[in-house]
Scaffold this active site. Structure first.
Site, mmCIF file in Angstrom:
data_model
loop_
_atom_site.group_PDB
_atom_site.id
_atom_site.type_symbol
_atom_site.label_atom_id
_atom_site.label_comp_id
_atom_site.label_asym_id
_atom_site.label_seq_id
_atom_site.Cartn_x
_atom_site.Cartn_y
_atom_site.Cartn_z
ATOM 1 N N GLY A 9 -9.481 1.741 1.634
ATOM 2 C CA GLY A 9 -10.226 0.942 2.593
ATOM 3 C C GLY A 9 -9.729 1.221 3.988
ATOM 4 O O GLY A 9 -8.853 2.061 4.200
ATOM 5 N N THR A 35 6.197 5.357 1.269
ATOM 6 C CA THR A 35 6.160 6.793 1.542
ATOM 7 C C THR A 35 6.417 7.144 3.001
ATOM 8 O O THR A 35 6.420 8.319 3.355
ATOM 9 C CB THR A 35 4.799 7.372 1.133
ATOM 10 O OG1 THR A 35 3.780 6.720 1.880
ATOM 11 C CG2 THR A 35 4.555 7.197 -0.357
ATOM 12 N N HIS A 50 9.779 -5.466 6.024
ATOM 13 C CA HIS A 50 8.763 -5.431 4.966
ATOM 14 C C HIS A 50 9.409 -5.625 3.590
ATOM 15 O O HIS A 50 8.859 -6.329 2.735
ATOM 16 C CB HIS A 50 7.985 -4.116 4.991
ATOM 17 C CG HIS A 50 6.987 -4.028 6.094
ATOM 18 N ND1 HIS A 50 5.924 -4.872 6.228
ATOM 19 C CD2 HIS A 50 6.896 -3.170 7.143
ATOM 20 C CE1 HIS A 50 5.216 -4.558 7.289
ATOM 21 N NE2 HIS A 50 5.794 -3.521 7.871
ATOM 22 N N ARG A 54 8.587 -8.797 1.050
ATOM 23 C CA ARG A 54 8.061 -8.640 -0.319
ATOM 24 C C ARG A 54 8.840 -9.483 -1.307
ATOM 25 O O ARG A 54 8.285 -9.932 -2.298
ATOM 26 C CB ARG A 54 8.088 -7.171 -0.734
ATOM 27 C CG ARG A 54 6.955 -6.370 -0.174
ATOM 28 C CD ARG A 54 6.824 -5.018 -0.835
ATOM 29 N NE ARG A 54 7.927 -4.132 -0.564
ATOM 30 C CZ ARG A 54 8.036 -3.332 0.491
ATOM 31 N NH1 ARG A 54 7.079 -3.319 1.402
ATOM 32 N NH2 ARG A 54 9.072 -2.545 0.641
#
Length: 169
Positions: A9, A35, A50, A54
């Site tokens: 998307g 990545t 990040h 999580r």
């Protein structure tokens, strides 16, 4: 043979959060394979933030190119994202599209050989028209061809639009 769910998307379409919810529905401790190459200190801090956001249930792995070396059978793996992964090939191969595409396809084939559930997140970067910049046009071609390749191998394909998942395959 791996079970592949491909989620694609536009930017901020909800791809990553949808993928994370899916991974957590399949495993209490999924692998989050990031990545992105670490470019500088600010980027390192962003990556760390990040990881903390999580939560502890995730097994975090940072891998620029050789994703398959971290996967063993029976795991649930979220790869986020193809765009940054391809950027690493493209950069290392001095913007050579065919070489980058071939190397990425070979690595993706190794992922398919595992007996794992793999959720792959990517961007649809070619929806906004043709860039005036040659490097951007080359990368958009690379991204589009790799997305087509992954979608052809995937068991399911989800297109995210404004936070809403649309089943394509």
């Amino acid at each position: 043979m791996a079970h592949i769910t491909f989620i694609t998307g536009g930017q901020r379409s909800g791809k990553s959060s949808y993928a994370q919810k899916l991974a957590l529905s399949l495993s209490a401790n999924p692998i989050y394979m990031a990545t992105s190459r670490i470019w500088d200190n600010e980027h390192q801090k962003r990556i760390r933030r990040h990881q903390i956001d999580r939560g502890p249930q995730w097994i975090n792995i940072e891998e620029e190119k050789n994703l398959s070396q971290h996967i063993t059978n029976g795991q649930v793996v979220l790869i986020d994202c193809v765009t940054l992964w391809l950027t690493n090939y493209f950069f290392d191969n001095e913007s050579k599209v065919e070489l980058s595409l071939n190397e990425a396809k070979q690595e993706f084939e190794r992922l398919l050989e595992t007996d794992s559930q793999i959720i792959v997140v990517s961007n649809e970067i070619g929806l906004g028209g043709i860039s005036e910049n040659e490097i951007q046009r080359k990368f958009t071609d690379l991204q589009g061809w790799m997305n087509q390749y992954i979608a052809s191998k995937a068991d399911s394909v989800i297109l995210m639009v404004s936070g809403i998942p649309l089943t394509v395959k």
